[in-house]
Write an enzyme that holds these catalytic residues in place. Structure first.
Site, PDB file in Angstrom:
ATOM      1  N   PHE A  95      30.724  -1.789   7.835  1.00  0.00           N
ATOM      2  CA  PHE A  95      29.753  -1.776   6.984  1.00  0.00           C
ATOM      3  C   PHE A  95      29.846  -0.571   6.214  1.00  0.00           C
ATOM      4  O   PHE A  95      29.825   0.595   6.458  1.00  0.00           O
ATOM      5  CB  PHE A  95      28.166  -1.644   7.873  1.00  0.00           C
ATOM      6  N   ARG A 106      21.765   4.147  -1.687  1.00  0.00           N
ATOM      7  CA  ARG A 106      22.307   3.419  -2.836  1.00  0.00           C
ATOM      8  C   ARG A 106      22.534   4.330  -3.836  1.00  0.00           C
ATOM      9  O   ARG A 106      23.693   4.094  -4.359  1.00  0.00           O
ATOM     10  CB  ARG A 106      21.088   2.602  -3.331  1.00  0.00           C
ATOM     11  N   GLU A 128      27.921  -9.460  -8.213  1.00  0.00           N
ATOM     12  CA  GLU A 128      27.447  -9.301  -6.913  1.00  0.00           C
ATOM     13  C   GLU A 128      27.958  -7.810  -6.655  1.00  0.00           C
ATOM     14  O   GLU A 128      29.104  -7.438  -7.016  1.00  0.00           O
ATOM     15  CB  GLU A 128      28.043 -10.286  -5.852  1.00  0.00           C
ATOM     16  N   ASP A 129      27.302  -7.310  -5.588  1.00  0.00           N
ATOM     17  CA  ASP A 129      27.969  -6.146  -4.936  1.00  0.00           C
ATOM     18  C   ASP A 129      29.056  -6.204  -4.220  1.00  0.00           C
ATOM     19  O   ASP A 129      30.033  -5.730  -3.863  1.00  0.00           O
ATOM     20  CB  ASP A 129      26.736  -5.226  -4.277  1.00  0.00           C
ATOM     21  N   ASP A 165      30.371 -11.215   1.753  1.00  0.00           N
ATOM     22  CA  ASP A 165      30.356 -10.943   3.195  1.00  0.00           C
ATOM     23  C   ASP A 165      30.546 -12.481   3.902  1.00  0.00           C
ATOM     24  O   ASP A 165      31.731 -12.850   3.661  1.00  0.00           O
ATOM     25  CB  ASP A 165      29.277 -10.280   3.659  1.00  0.00           C
TER      26      ASP A 165
HETATM   27  P1  IMP Z   1      26.375 -12.544   2.794  1.00  0.00           P
HETATM   28  O1  IMP Z   1      25.368 -13.589   2.326  1.00  0.00           O
HETATM   29  O2  IMP Z   1      26.827 -12.602   4.087  1.00  0.00           O
HETATM   30  O3  IMP Z   1      27.811 -12.691   1.809  1.00  0.00           O
HETATM   31  O4  IMP Z   1      26.072 -11.184   2.256  1.00  0.00           O
HETATM   32  C1  IMP Z   1      25.829 -10.761   1.032  1.00  0.00           C
HETATM   33  C2  IMP Z   1      24.823  -9.648   0.850  1.00  0.00           C
HETATM   34  O5  IMP Z   1      24.624  -8.871   2.237  1.00  0.00           O
HETATM   35  C3  IMP Z   1      25.408  -8.493  -0.339  1.00  0.00           C
HETATM   36  O6  IMP Z   1      24.815  -8.984  -1.321  1.00  0.00           O
HETATM   37  C4  IMP Z   1      24.897  -7.300   0.389  1.00  0.00           C
HETATM   38  O7  IMP Z   1      23.624  -6.987  -0.015  1.00  0.00           O
HETATM   39  C5  IMP Z   1      24.819  -7.450   1.954  1.00  0.00           C
HETATM   40  N1  IMP Z   1      25.779  -6.957   2.643  1.00  0.00           N
HETATM   41  C6  IMP Z   1      26.784  -7.550   3.113  1.00  0.00           C
HETATM   42  N2  IMP Z   1      27.732  -6.580   3.717  1.00  0.00           N
HETATM   43  C7  IMP Z   1      27.311  -5.397   3.486  1.00  0.00           C
HETATM   44  C8  IMP Z   1      27.736  -4.047   3.832  1.00  0.00           C
HETATM   45  O8  IMP Z   1      28.810  -3.728   4.267  1.00  0.00           O
HETATM   46  N3  IMP Z   1      26.960  -2.803   3.258  1.00  0.00           N
HETATM   47  C9  IMP Z   1      25.661  -3.339   2.679  1.00  0.00           C
HETATM   48  N4  IMP Z   1      25.312  -4.463   2.329  1.00  0.00           N
HETATM   49  C10 IMP Z   1      26.090  -5.731   2.873  1.00  0.00           C
END
Ligand code: IMP
Length: 182
Positions: free
Chosen positions: A152, A165, A99-100, A103
């Site tokens: 962010f 990106r 995963e990147d 959050d």
């Molecule tokens: P989650 O489901 O809230 O954990 O979000 C996961 C996804 O949201 C990640 O795989 C990212 O694609 C996107 N995301 C969450 N925070 C950021 C950020 O700070 N910058 C860019 N993408 C984010």
């Protein structure tokens, strides 16, 4: 493009050095005997997968899955769905989700639940970035590149509105860039 970035949070050198360390942790666990499948969660994890994979010393496969997340905004809706599914049958296989960023944890929770119904031998999670202060659901993460504050971020695969990106480091966007679109 670079004018939109307020500051650098993690430099290219810091990224590469830490990825070597994370790969080292994985090299101590996995072996050629049972090659795992690294599942890159598109699109954000593509650069991390590329650099991580190059530093792994055991045999492995890669596959790709795309999950919908934020659309063009900066906050999660919590609604998640599969846009592109795996090409590989993971039944009986060792899987590493790449995963990147984790959050709120909703995306990863969905993927883990989805994968468990496919009966893999094991599933671990490697994420480049972790924002623990934003977590809404508790989710296990085995390998973490960097813990970051609640900001962010973009670059090194991560986007804002599908752009940035290609920024080679992890940066923080100027608030006026996303505030004008909210
Ligand atoms: P989650 O489901 O809230 O954990 O979000 C996961 C996804 O949201 C990640 O795989 C990212 O694609 C996107 N995301 C969450 N925070 C950021 C950020 O700070 N910058 C860019 N993408 C984010």
């Amino acid at each position: 493009m670079f004018d939109d970035i307020e500051r650098v949070l993690i430099t290219e050198d810091q990224l590469q050095a830490r990825i070597v360390e994370v790969a080292g942790e994985m090299n101590a666990v996995y072996s050629d005997d049972e090659p795992p499948i690294l599942v890159c969660i598109l699109k954000g994890a593509f650069m991390f997968l590329a650099d991580l994979s190059r530093n792994l010393t055991f045999r492995h496969e890669v596959d790709f899955m795309e999950i919908s997340s934020y659309g063009s905004g900066t906050t999660s809706s919590g609604a998640v769905r599969i846009l592109l599914d795996l090409a590989t049958d993971i039944e009986g296989r060792h899987v590493v989700i790449v995963e990147d960023i984790v959050d709120t944890g909703h995306t990863l929770t969905y993927i883990l639940r989805n994968f468990s119904s496919r009966n893999p031998a094991s599933v671990r999670v490697a994420t480049l970035l972790n924002k623990p202060s934003r977590r809404e659901v508790d989710v296990p993460v085995n390998y973490v590149g960097f813990e970051i504050p609640n900001e962010f971020v973009l670059g090194y695969g991560l986007d804002y509105a599908q752009q940035y990106r290609n920024v080679p480091y992890i940066g923080v966007l100027k608030p006026e860039i996303y505030e004008q679109k909210l």
